[in-house]
Design an enzyme around this catalytic site. Structure first.
Site, mmCIF file in Angstrom:
data_model
loop_
_atom_site.group_PDB
_atom_site.id
_atom_site.type_symbol
_atom_site.label_atom_id
_atom_site.label_comp_id
_atom_site.label_asym_id
_atom_site.label_seq_id
_atom_site.Cartn_x
_atom_site.Cartn_y
_atom_site.Cartn_z
ATOM 1 N N ALA B 35 -43.482 -12.385 -20.349
ATOM 2 C CA ALA B 35 -44.690 -12.997 -19.791
ATOM 3 C C ALA B 35 -45.570 -13.545 -20.914
ATOM 4 O O ALA B 35 -45.520 -13.049 -22.042
ATOM 5 C CB ALA B 35 -45.469 -11.976 -18.972
ATOM 6 N N ASP B 36 -46.364 -14.577 -20.602
ATOM 7 C CA ASP B 36 -47.417 -14.972 -21.537
ATOM 8 C C ASP B 36 -48.760 -14.593 -20.919
ATOM 9 O O ASP B 36 -48.804 -13.987 -19.843
ATOM 10 C CB ASP B 36 -47.322 -16.464 -21.886
ATOM 11 C CG ASP B 36 -47.498 -17.368 -20.662
ATOM 12 O OD1 ASP B 36 -48.097 -16.930 -19.659
ATOM 13 O OD2 ASP B 36 -47.027 -18.513 -20.723
ATOM 14 N N SER B 37 -49.852 -14.929 -21.618
ATOM 15 C CA SER B 37 -51.165 -14.457 -21.163
ATOM 16 C C SER B 37 -51.499 -14.997 -19.772
ATOM 17 O O SER B 37 -52.121 -14.304 -18.965
ATOM 18 C CB SER B 37 -52.237 -14.841 -22.169
ATOM 19 O OG SER B 37 -52.255 -16.252 -22.326
ATOM 20 N N LEU B 38 -51.084 -16.231 -19.472
ATOM 21 C CA LEU B 38 -51.369 -16.783 -18.140
ATOM 22 C C LEU B 38 -50.544 -16.083 -17.065
ATOM 23 O O LEU B 38 -51.023 -15.839 -15.960
ATOM 24 C CB LEU B 38 -51.094 -18.287 -18.107
ATOM 25 C CG LEU B 38 -52.008 -19.176 -18.952
ATOM 26 C CD1 LEU B 38 -51.658 -20.639 -18.766
ATOM 27 C CD2 LEU B 38 -53.476 -18.941 -18.622
ATOM 28 N N ASP B 39 -49.300 -15.731 -17.422
ATOM 29 C CA ASP B 39 -48.466 -14.984 -16.462
ATOM 30 C C ASP B 39 -49.139 -13.665 -16.074
ATOM 31 O O ASP B 39 -49.102 -13.258 -14.910
ATOM 32 C CB ASP B 39 -47.094 -14.664 -17.081
ATOM 33 C CG ASP B 39 -46.205 -15.894 -17.201
ATOM 34 O OD1 ASP B 39 -46.155 -16.685 -16.251
ATOM 35 O OD2 ASP B 39 -45.554 -16.060 -18.253
#
Lengths: 427, 79
Positions: B35-39
Protein backbone atom coordinates in the site's frame (compact mmCIF):
# COMPACT_ATOMS: atom_id res chain seq x y z
CA UNK A 1 10.53 30.87 -48.74
CA UNK A 2 12.69 30.55 -45.69
CA UNK A 3 11.71 27.70 -43.50
CA UNK A 4 10.66 28.94 -40.07
CA UNK A 5 9.43 25.86 -38.28
CA UNK A 6 10.21 22.25 -37.73
CA UNK A 7 12.51 21.84 -40.71
CA UNK A 8 14.73 24.74 -39.70
CA UNK A 9 16.29 22.78 -36.85
CA UNK A 10 19.03 20.22 -37.21
CA UNK A 11 17.05 17.59 -35.36
CA UNK A 12 14.36 15.73 -37.31
CA UNK A 13 11.47 14.00 -35.57
CA UNK A 14 9.94 10.71 -36.67
CA UNK A 15 7.12 8.45 -35.48
CA UNK A 16 8.36 5.05 -34.31
CA UNK A 17 5.40 3.67 -32.38
CA UNK A 18 1.61 3.95 -32.48
CA UNK A 19 -1.34 2.86 -30.34
CA UNK A 20 -5.10 3.33 -30.67
CA UNK A 21 -8.14 2.58 -28.56
CA UNK A 22 -11.33 3.74 -30.26
CA UNK A 23 -14.94 2.79 -30.91
CA UNK A 24 -13.49 0.61 -33.69
CA UNK A 25 -11.72 -1.39 -31.00
CA UNK A 26 -8.23 -1.86 -29.62
CA UNK A 27 -5.15 -1.81 -31.77
CA UNK A 28 -3.82 0.19 -34.70
CA UNK A 29 -4.15 -2.56 -37.30
CA UNK A 30 -7.67 -3.54 -36.25
CA UNK A 31 -8.74 0.11 -36.41
CA UNK A 32 -7.22 0.54 -39.84
CA UNK A 33 -8.69 -2.56 -41.43
CA UNK A 34 -12.13 -1.78 -40.05
CA UNK A 35 -11.86 1.82 -41.20
CA UNK A 36 -10.88 0.81 -44.73
CA UNK A 37 -13.72 -1.73 -44.82
CA UNK A 38 -16.20 1.08 -44.18
CA UNK A 39 -17.17 -0.16 -40.72
CA UNK A 40 -18.20 2.13 -37.89
CA UNK A 41 -18.10 2.06 -34.09
CA UNK A 42 -21.53 3.49 -33.26
CA UNK A 43 -24.44 2.29 -31.23
CA UNK A 44 -26.99 3.48 -28.74
CA UNK A 45 -25.29 4.64 -25.56
CA UNK A 46 -24.85 1.58 -23.33
CA UNK A 47 -22.76 2.87 -20.41
CA UNK A 48 -25.67 4.79 -18.85
CA UNK A 49 -29.35 5.42 -19.43
CA UNK A 50 -29.52 8.26 -21.96
CA UNK A 51 -33.25 7.92 -22.67
CA UNK A 52 -34.04 11.38 -21.26
CA UNK A 53 -31.43 13.10 -23.42
CA UNK A 54 -31.91 14.29 -27.00
CA UNK A 55 -28.70 12.55 -28.16
CA UNK A 56 -28.63 8.80 -27.48
CA UNK A 57 -25.95 7.65 -29.87
CA UNK A 58 -22.21 7.41 -29.26
CA UNK A 59 -19.05 5.58 -30.21
CA UNK A 60 -18.07 3.59 -27.14
CA UNK A 61 -14.95 1.47 -26.85
CA UNK A 62 -16.27 -2.09 -27.10
CA UNK A 63 -15.88 -4.31 -24.05
CA UNK A 64 -14.79 -7.86 -24.70
CA UNK A 65 -11.83 -10.20 -25.00
CA UNK A 66 -8.53 -8.53 -25.88
CA UNK A 67 -7.89 -10.95 -28.73
CA UNK A 68 -11.06 -9.86 -30.50
CA UNK A 69 -10.26 -6.16 -30.10
CA UNK A 70 -12.40 -5.52 -27.03
CA UNK A 71 -11.36 -3.85 -23.81
CA UNK A 72 -10.72 -6.18 -20.88
CA UNK A 73 -9.20 -3.73 -18.46
CA UNK A 74 -7.63 -6.30 -16.17
CA UNK A 75 -5.42 -7.42 -19.08
CA UNK A 76 -3.81 -3.98 -18.98
CA UNK A 77 -4.13 -2.42 -15.53
CA UNK A 78 -4.06 -4.25 -12.16
CA UNK A 79 -7.52 -4.28 -10.59
CA UNK A 80 -6.37 -2.42 -7.49
CA UNK A 81 -5.00 0.42 -9.63
CA UNK A 82 -8.05 0.79 -11.89
CA UNK A 83 -10.04 2.64 -9.24
CA UNK A 84 -7.30 5.24 -8.98
CA UNK A 85 -7.94 6.39 -12.54
CA UNK A 86 -10.85 7.76 -14.48
CA UNK A 87 -11.73 5.92 -17.68
CA UNK A 88 -9.86 8.44 -19.86
CA UNK A 89 -6.66 7.41 -18.05
CA UNK A 90 -7.48 3.72 -18.56
CA UNK A 91 -7.92 4.29 -22.30
CA UNK A 92 -4.78 6.43 -22.50
CA UNK A 93 -2.69 3.83 -20.69
CA UNK A 94 -3.88 1.03 -22.95
CA UNK A 95 -3.06 2.99 -26.13
CA UNK A 96 0.28 4.14 -24.68
CA UNK A 97 1.18 0.54 -23.87
CA UNK A 98 0.56 -0.47 -27.48
CA UNK A 99 2.57 2.50 -28.78
CA UNK A 100 5.57 2.03 -26.49
CA UNK A 101 5.71 -1.71 -27.17
CA UNK A 102 5.34 -1.09 -30.90
CA UNK A 103 8.31 1.30 -30.80
CA UNK A 104 10.53 -1.25 -29.07
CA UNK A 105 12.05 1.60 -27.05
CA UNK A 106 13.09 0.32 -23.62
CA UNK A 107 15.56 2.77 -22.12
CA UNK A 108 17.88 0.92 -19.80
CA UNK A 109 20.32 3.61 -18.73
CA UNK A 110 19.35 6.44 -16.43
CA UNK A 111 20.45 8.89 -19.10
CA UNK A 112 18.15 7.32 -21.71
CA UNK A 113 15.25 7.37 -19.25
CA UNK A 114 15.87 11.06 -18.58
CA UNK A 115 15.84 11.74 -22.34
CA UNK A 116 12.40 10.12 -22.74
CA UNK A 117 9.33 12.21 -21.94
CA UNK A 118 5.56 12.07 -22.10
CA UNK A 119 3.04 14.59 -23.45
CA UNK A 120 -0.47 13.14 -23.36
CA UNK A 121 -3.46 15.44 -23.03
CA UNK A 122 -7.23 15.34 -22.87
CA UNK A 123 -9.94 17.81 -23.74
CA UNK A 124 -12.00 17.33 -20.62
CA UNK A 125 -10.42 14.74 -18.32
CA UNK A 126 -12.16 12.83 -15.58
CA UNK A 127 -15.68 14.10 -16.06
CA UNK A 128 -17.46 11.01 -14.75
CA UNK A 129 -15.15 10.88 -11.71
CA UNK A 130 -15.90 14.54 -10.96
CA UNK A 131 -19.62 13.86 -11.35
CA UNK A 132 -19.56 10.93 -8.92
CA UNK A 133 -17.48 12.86 -6.39
CA UNK A 134 -19.91 15.79 -6.61
CA UNK A 135 -22.78 13.46 -5.77
CA UNK A 136 -20.86 12.19 -2.73
CA UNK A 137 -20.37 15.77 -1.51
CA UNK A 138 -23.97 16.69 -2.25
CA UNK A 139 -25.10 13.73 -0.14
CA UNK A 140 -23.22 15.23 2.80
CA UNK A 141 -20.47 12.62 2.62
CA UNK A 142 -17.56 14.88 1.77
CA UNK A 143 -15.37 13.05 4.29
CA UNK A 144 -15.94 9.87 2.29
CA UNK A 145 -14.36 11.27 -0.89
CA UNK A 146 -11.76 8.87 -2.19
CA UNK A 147 -8.16 10.01 -1.74
CA UNK A 148 -7.82 9.04 -5.41
CA UNK A 149 -10.48 11.47 -6.57
CA UNK A 150 -8.11 14.30 -7.56
CA UNK A 151 -5.38 12.19 -9.22
CA UNK A 152 -8.11 10.22 -10.99
CA UNK A 153 -9.59 13.34 -12.59
CA UNK A 154 -6.47 15.37 -13.44
CA UNK A 155 -5.77 15.59 -17.15
CA UNK A 156 -1.98 15.31 -16.89
CA UNK A 157 -2.24 12.01 -15.01
CA UNK A 158 -2.16 9.95 -18.21
CA UNK A 159 1.33 11.34 -18.72
CA UNK A 160 2.04 10.68 -15.05
CA UNK A 161 0.97 7.04 -15.16
CA UNK A 162 2.85 6.36 -18.41
CA UNK A 163 6.03 7.82 -16.98
CA UNK A 164 5.66 5.80 -13.77
CA UNK A 165 4.91 2.58 -15.65
CA UNK A 166 7.93 2.83 -17.94
CA UNK A 167 10.35 4.94 -15.89
CA UNK A 168 10.37 7.78 -18.43
CA UNK A 169 11.98 10.68 -16.57
CA UNK A 170 12.13 13.34 -19.28
CA UNK A 171 9.65 16.21 -19.78
CA UNK A 172 6.28 15.27 -18.30
CA UNK A 173 3.70 17.52 -19.81
CA UNK A 174 0.10 17.64 -20.93
CA UNK A 175 -2.02 19.57 -23.39
CA UNK A 176 -5.56 20.84 -22.76
CA UNK A 177 -6.96 22.52 -25.86
CA UNK A 178 -10.38 20.89 -26.19
CA UNK A 179 -10.71 19.09 -29.51
CA UNK A 180 -7.33 20.34 -30.77
CA UNK A 181 -5.48 18.56 -27.92
CA UNK A 182 -4.21 15.56 -29.89
CA UNK A 183 -2.57 17.62 -32.64
CA UNK A 184 -1.13 20.13 -30.20
CA UNK A 185 0.37 17.29 -28.15
CA UNK A 186 2.10 15.80 -31.17
CA UNK A 187 3.28 19.16 -32.51
CA UNK A 188 4.51 20.47 -29.17
CA UNK A 189 6.22 17.19 -28.25
CA UNK A 190 7.93 17.12 -31.66
CA UNK A 191 9.25 20.60 -30.99
CA UNK A 192 10.57 19.51 -27.59
CA UNK A 193 12.62 16.87 -29.36
CA UNK A 194 13.66 19.33 -32.04
CA UNK A 195 14.82 21.82 -29.41
CA UNK A 196 16.74 19.15 -27.54
CA UNK A 197 14.62 18.74 -24.41
CA UNK A 198 14.24 15.03 -25.12
CA UNK A 199 15.16 12.37 -27.68
CA UNK A 200 11.93 10.40 -27.37
CA UNK A 201 8.43 11.63 -26.47
CA UNK A 202 5.28 9.59 -25.98
CA UNK A 203 2.55 11.94 -27.21
CA UNK A 204 -1.15 12.02 -27.89
CA UNK A 205 -4.57 12.38 -26.33
CA UNK A 206 -7.17 10.39 -24.40
CA UNK A 207 -10.83 11.03 -23.73
CA UNK A 208 -13.80 9.33 -22.09
CA UNK A 209 -16.69 11.78 -22.06
CA UNK A 210 -19.49 9.39 -23.00
CA UNK A 211 -21.07 9.95 -19.60
CA UNK A 212 -24.15 11.87 -18.41
CA UNK A 213 -22.31 15.18 -17.93
CA UNK A 214 -20.48 14.91 -21.24
CA UNK A 215 -23.48 14.01 -23.36
CA UNK A 216 -25.88 16.37 -21.57
CA UNK A 217 -23.36 19.21 -21.69
CA UNK A 218 -22.71 18.95 -25.42
CA UNK A 219 -26.47 18.47 -25.96
CA UNK A 220 -27.11 21.78 -24.24
CA UNK A 221 -24.50 23.39 -26.48
CA UNK A 222 -26.53 22.02 -29.45
CA UNK A 223 -23.44 20.25 -30.72
CA UNK A 224 -24.61 16.62 -30.90
CA UNK A 225 -26.58 14.69 -33.50
CA UNK A 226 -30.12 13.97 -32.30
CA UNK A 227 -32.03 12.77 -35.38
CA UNK A 228 -30.42 9.38 -35.80
CA UNK A 229 -31.04 7.74 -32.43
CA UNK A 230 -32.62 4.73 -34.14
CA UNK A 231 -29.93 4.49 -36.84
CA UNK A 232 -26.66 5.14 -35.00
CA UNK A 233 -24.53 4.11 -37.98
CA UNK A 234 -25.94 7.04 -39.96
CA UNK A 235 -25.53 9.74 -37.32
CA UNK A 236 -21.99 10.89 -38.15
CA UNK A 237 -22.14 12.25 -41.71
CA UNK A 238 -19.54 14.96 -42.36
CA UNK A 239 -20.39 17.35 -45.23
CA UNK A 240 -23.69 15.58 -45.87
CA UNK A 241 -26.73 17.83 -46.14
CA UNK A 242 -28.57 15.83 -43.46
CA UNK A 243 -25.86 16.12 -40.79
CA UNK A 244 -27.14 17.53 -37.54
CA UNK A 245 -24.27 17.49 -35.05
CA UNK A 246 -21.31 15.39 -34.01
CA UNK A 247 -21.42 11.96 -32.42
CA UNK A 248 -19.39 11.63 -29.26
CA UNK A 249 -16.68 8.99 -29.32
CA UNK A 250 -14.17 7.90 -26.71
CA UNK A 251 -10.69 6.46 -26.84
CA UNK A 252 -7.04 7.38 -27.12
CA UNK A 253 -4.36 7.80 -29.74
CA UNK A 254 -0.70 7.73 -28.76
CA UNK A 255 2.46 7.99 -30.83
CA UNK A 256 6.11 7.56 -29.93
CA UNK A 257 8.05 10.46 -31.41
CA UNK A 258 11.78 10.10 -31.73
CA UNK A 259 14.75 12.07 -32.98
CA UNK A 260 15.62 10.67 -36.40
CA UNK A 261 19.26 9.73 -35.78
CA UNK A 262 18.30 8.18 -32.44
CA UNK A 263 15.68 6.03 -34.17
CA UNK A 264 18.05 5.07 -36.98
CA UNK A 265 20.86 4.17 -34.59
CA UNK A 266 18.72 1.61 -32.80
CA UNK A 267 17.22 0.24 -36.00
CA UNK A 268 13.71 1.35 -35.14
CA UNK A 269 10.86 0.99 -37.58
CA UNK A 270 10.06 4.51 -38.84
CA UNK A 271 6.49 5.26 -39.88
CA UNK A 272 6.68 8.92 -40.86
CA UNK A 273 8.36 12.22 -40.15
CA UNK A 274 6.69 15.18 -38.46
CA UNK A 275 7.63 17.89 -40.94
CA UNK A 276 5.14 20.67 -40.28
CA UNK A 277 3.07 22.13 -37.48
CA UNK A 278 0.86 25.21 -37.44
CA UNK A 279 -1.31 26.86 -34.83
CA UNK A 280 -3.70 29.78 -34.61
CA UNK A 281 -6.43 31.36 -32.52
CA UNK A 282 -9.76 32.64 -33.84
CA UNK A 283 -10.26 35.54 -31.41
CA UNK A 284 -13.91 35.26 -32.32
CA UNK A 285 -16.30 33.11 -30.26
CA UNK A 286 -16.18 30.44 -27.54
CA UNK A 287 -17.71 27.68 -29.65
CA UNK A 288 -18.36 28.94 -33.21
CA UNK A 289 -15.53 29.08 -35.75
CA UNK A 290 -14.56 32.41 -37.26
CA UNK A 291 -16.16 33.40 -40.59
CA UNK A 292 -14.57 31.46 -43.46
CA UNK A 293 -12.82 29.37 -40.80
CA UNK A 294 -10.05 31.89 -41.22
CA UNK A 295 -8.34 30.63 -38.06
CA UNK A 296 -8.23 27.12 -39.52
CA UNK A 297 -6.89 28.60 -42.74
CA UNK A 298 -4.02 30.26 -40.91
CA UNK A 299 -3.22 27.12 -38.88
CA UNK A 300 -2.94 25.10 -42.10
CA UNK A 301 -0.98 27.87 -43.78
CA UNK A 302 1.44 28.02 -40.86
CA UNK A 303 1.88 24.25 -40.99
CA UNK A 304 2.62 24.27 -44.71
CA UNK A 305 5.08 27.14 -44.23
CA UNK A 306 6.83 25.43 -41.32
CA UNK A 307 7.28 22.33 -43.45
CA UNK A 308 8.85 24.40 -46.20
CA UNK A 309 6.31 22.95 -48.64
CA UNK A 310 3.66 24.18 -51.00
CA UNK A 311 0.15 22.76 -51.11
CA UNK A 312 1.11 20.85 -54.27
CA UNK A 313 3.20 18.58 -52.03
CA UNK A 314 0.21 17.37 -49.96
CA UNK A 315 -1.99 14.56 -51.28
CA UNK A 316 -4.32 13.87 -48.35
CA UNK A 317 -6.02 15.94 -45.66
CA UNK A 318 -7.63 14.32 -42.65
CA UNK A 319 -10.29 16.90 -41.91
CA UNK A 320 -11.53 17.99 -38.53
CA UNK A 321 -14.95 17.37 -40.18
CA UNK A 322 -17.13 16.72 -37.13
CA UNK A 323 -20.50 16.40 -38.92
CA UNK A 324 -21.60 19.89 -37.89
CA UNK A 325 -22.36 23.04 -39.85
CA UNK A 326 -18.67 23.99 -39.57
CA UNK A 327 -17.70 21.19 -41.99
CA UNK A 328 -18.33 23.40 -45.00
CA UNK A 329 -16.31 26.24 -43.51
CA UNK A 330 -13.31 23.94 -43.17
CA UNK A 331 -13.86 22.75 -46.72
CA UNK A 332 -13.87 26.33 -47.97
CA UNK A 333 -10.70 27.10 -46.02
CA UNK A 334 -8.93 24.06 -47.51
CA UNK A 335 -10.11 25.03 -51.02
CA UNK A 336 -8.85 28.57 -50.52
CA UNK A 337 -5.46 27.42 -49.24
CA UNK A 338 -4.90 24.76 -51.88
CA UNK A 339 -6.20 26.75 -54.85
CA UNK A 340 -5.62 24.74 -58.05
CA UNK A 341 -3.93 21.98 -56.04
CA UNK A 342 -7.32 21.18 -54.48
CA UNK A 343 -8.25 19.28 -57.66
CA UNK A 344 -5.65 16.62 -56.90
CA UNK A 345 -6.42 16.43 -53.20
CA UNK A 346 -8.20 13.72 -51.25
CA UNK A 347 -9.76 14.79 -47.96
CA UNK A 348 -11.85 12.63 -45.66
CA UNK A 349 -13.30 12.71 -42.18
CA UNK A 350 -12.68 9.51 -40.28
CA UNK A 351 -15.01 10.83 -37.58
CA UNK A 352 -17.71 9.35 -39.81
CA UNK A 353 -16.54 5.95 -38.49
CA UNK A 354 -15.27 6.75 -34.98
CA UNK A 355 -17.25 9.78 -33.91
CA UNK A 356 -15.54 12.74 -32.34
CA UNK A 357 -12.98 11.64 -29.77
CA UNK A 358 -12.51 15.24 -28.55
CA UNK A 359 -9.02 15.50 -27.04
CA UNK A 360 -8.01 12.14 -28.52
CA UNK A 361 -9.29 12.90 -32.03
CA UNK A 362 -6.22 14.66 -33.39
CA UNK A 363 -3.85 11.90 -32.34
CA UNK A 364 -6.05 9.05 -33.56
CA UNK A 365 -6.49 10.83 -36.89
CA UNK A 366 -2.77 11.54 -37.23
CA UNK A 367 -2.20 7.79 -36.87
CA UNK A 368 -4.84 6.98 -39.50
CA UNK A 369 -3.10 9.50 -41.76
CA UNK A 370 0.28 7.86 -41.21
CA UNK A 371 -1.28 4.55 -42.26
CA UNK A 372 -2.67 6.29 -45.34
CA UNK A 373 0.95 7.12 -46.23
CA UNK A 374 2.16 3.60 -45.44
CA UNK A 375 -0.49 1.86 -47.54
CA UNK A 376 -1.18 4.56 -50.16
CA UNK A 377 -4.87 4.56 -49.42
CA UNK A 378 -7.27 7.28 -48.33
CA UNK A 379 -9.81 6.16 -45.71
CA UNK A 380 -13.44 6.92 -46.53
CA UNK A 381 -15.97 9.47 -45.35
CA UNK A 382 -19.01 7.38 -44.48
CA UNK A 383 -22.59 8.59 -45.02
CA UNK A 384 -21.59 11.33 -47.43
CA UNK A 385 -24.66 10.71 -49.57
CA UNK A 386 -25.57 14.25 -50.62
CA UNK A 387 -22.89 16.87 -50.02
CA UNK A 388 -24.38 20.14 -48.84
CA UNK A 389 -21.71 21.90 -50.85
CA UNK A 390 -20.01 20.73 -54.01
CA UNK A 391 -16.24 20.80 -54.18
CA UNK A 392 -13.39 19.92 -56.50
CA UNK A 393 -11.81 18.10 -53.56
CA UNK A 394 -12.41 14.36 -53.53
CA UNK A 395 -13.90 13.63 -50.11
CA UNK A 396 -13.60 9.87 -50.50
CA UNK A 397 -17.29 9.21 -50.03
CA UNK A 398 -18.28 5.76 -48.74
CA UNK A 399 -15.28 3.77 -50.00
CA UNK A 400 -11.54 3.90 -49.38
CA UNK A 401 -9.42 4.90 -52.36
CA UNK A 402 -5.99 3.73 -53.41
CA UNK A 403 -3.98 6.86 -54.11
CA UNK A 404 -0.32 7.81 -54.07
CA UNK A 405 0.08 9.48 -50.69
CA UNK A 406 3.45 10.52 -49.24
CA UNK A 407 2.51 13.70 -47.39
CA UNK A 408 -0.58 14.42 -45.32
CA UNK A 409 -2.05 17.28 -43.32
CA UNK A 410 -4.32 16.61 -40.35
CA UNK A 411 -6.57 19.26 -38.79
CA UNK A 412 -8.04 19.67 -35.32
CA UNK A 413 -9.97 22.66 -34.04
CA UNK A 414 -11.28 23.25 -30.54
CA UNK A 415 -13.73 25.32 -28.52
CA UNK A 416 -12.19 28.59 -27.52
CA UNK A 417 -11.17 29.16 -31.11
CA UNK A 418 -7.99 27.09 -31.08
CA UNK A 419 -6.71 25.52 -34.30
CA UNK A 420 -3.86 23.13 -35.02
CA UNK A 421 -2.58 21.37 -38.12
CA UNK A 422 0.22 18.87 -38.43
CA UNK A 423 2.00 17.66 -41.56
CA UNK A 424 3.54 14.20 -41.75
CA UNK A 425 5.57 12.62 -44.52
CA UNK A 426 6.76 9.12 -45.28
CA UNK A 427 10.49 8.56 -44.70
CA UNK B 1 -11.12 -15.48 13.94
CA UNK B 2 -13.82 -13.04 14.90
CA UNK B 3 -16.41 -11.74 12.48
CA UNK B 4 -14.70 -8.34 12.56
CA UNK B 5 -11.33 -9.88 11.73
CA UNK B 6 -12.83 -11.73 8.78
CA UNK B 7 -14.43 -8.59 7.44
CA UNK B 8 -11.25 -6.53 7.87
CA UNK B 9 -9.30 -9.15 6.02
CA UNK B 10 -11.78 -9.17 3.18
CA UNK B 11 -11.63 -5.39 2.81
CA UNK B 12 -7.83 -5.44 2.75
CA UNK B 13 -7.78 -8.17 0.08
CA UNK B 14 -10.28 -6.26 -2.01
CA UNK B 15 -8.69 -2.82 -1.76
CA UNK B 16 -5.04 -3.75 -2.02
CA UNK B 17 -5.49 -6.59 -4.50
CA UNK B 18 -3.34 -8.96 -2.44
CA UNK B 19 -3.58 -12.68 -1.85
CA UNK B 20 -5.62 -13.60 1.21
CA UNK B 21 -2.77 -15.69 2.64
CA UNK B 22 -0.61 -12.57 2.93
CA UNK B 23 -3.11 -10.75 5.09
CA UNK B 24 -1.79 -12.02 8.44
CA UNK B 25 -2.43 -10.11 11.68
CA UNK B 26 1.10 -8.71 11.76
CA UNK B 27 1.17 -7.72 8.08
CA UNK B 28 1.90 -4.03 7.61
CA UNK B 29 -0.22 -2.34 4.95
CA UNK B 30 2.71 -0.37 3.57
CA UNK B 31 5.71 -2.64 4.23
CA UNK B 32 4.12 -6.04 3.50
CA UNK B 33 1.00 -5.46 1.42
CA UNK B 34 2.22 -2.88 -1.09
CA UNK B 35 0.00 0.00 0.00
CA UNK B 36 1.01 3.64 -0.34
CA UNK B 37 -0.15 6.52 1.86
CA UNK B 38 -3.26 7.14 -0.27
CA UNK B 39 -4.17 3.45 -0.16
CA UNK B 40 -4.12 3.55 3.63
CA UNK B 41 -6.40 6.60 3.69
CA UNK B 42 -8.82 4.73 1.46
CA UNK B 43 -8.57 1.59 3.59
CA UNK B 44 -9.48 3.49 6.74
CA UNK B 45 -12.46 5.00 4.92
CA UNK B 46 -13.55 1.53 3.87
CA UNK B 47 -13.34 0.35 7.51
CA UNK B 48 -15.39 3.35 8.63
CA UNK B 49 -18.01 2.59 6.02
CA UNK B 50 -18.16 -1.16 6.62
CA UNK B 51 -18.31 -0.99 10.41
CA UNK B 52 -20.19 2.32 10.80
CA UNK B 53 -17.46 3.75 13.00
CA UNK B 54 -15.61 7.04 13.00
CA UNK B 55 -11.85 6.73 12.93
CA UNK B 56 -10.30 10.13 13.74
CA UNK B 57 -7.14 11.11 11.91
CA UNK B 58 -4.77 10.64 14.86
CA UNK B 59 -6.15 7.16 15.45
CA UNK B 60 -6.00 6.35 11.74
CA UNK B 61 -2.32 7.20 11.66
CA UNK B 62 -1.65 4.49 14.24
CA UNK B 63 -3.41 1.80 12.26
CA UNK B 64 -0.52 0.37 10.27
CA UNK B 65 -1.13 -3.39 10.45
CA UNK B 66 -4.08 -5.71 10.00
CA UNK B 67 -4.10 -6.37 13.75
CA UNK B 68 -4.12 -2.62 14.53
CA UNK B 69 -7.28 -2.26 12.46
CA UNK B 70 -9.02 -5.27 14.03
CA UNK B 71 -8.13 -4.17 17.58
CA UNK B 72 -9.31 -0.60 17.01
CA UNK B 73 -12.62 -1.64 15.51
CA UNK B 74 -13.26 -4.30 18.14
CA UNK B 75 -12.63 -1.73 20.87
CA UNK B 76 -15.01 0.76 19.23
CA UNK B 77 -17.68 -1.88 18.83
CA UNK B 78 -17.33 -3.05 22.43
CA UNK B 79 -17.61 0.49 23.78
Amino acid sequence: MQSTGLTSGQRRVVVTGMGIVSPLGLGVERNWSRLLAGENGFGRISSFDASDLPAQVAGEVPAGPTESGGLTLSDWIPVKDQKKMDRFIHLGLVAATEAVEDSGWKPESEEDRCRTGVMIGAGIGGLQTIYEASVTVKEGRARRLSPFFIPSALINLVSGHVSIKYGFKGPNHSVVTACATGVHAIGDAARMIMLGDADVMVAGGAEAAVCPLGIAGFCSAKALSTHFNDTPEKASRPWDRDRDGFVMGEGAGIVVLEEYEHAKARGAKIYAEVIGYGMSGDAHHITAPAPGHEGAFRAMQNAVRSAGLTTADIQYVNAHGTSTMADDLELEAVERLFGDDARRLAMSSTKSATGHLLGAAGAVEAIYSILAIRDNVAPPTLNLDNPSRESVIDRVAHTAQERKIDTILSNSFGFGGTNASVILRGV
Amino acid sequence: MSEIADKVKKIVVEHLGVDESKVTPDASFIDDLGADSLDTVELVMAFEEAFSVEIPEDAAEKITTVKDAIDYIEKQKAA
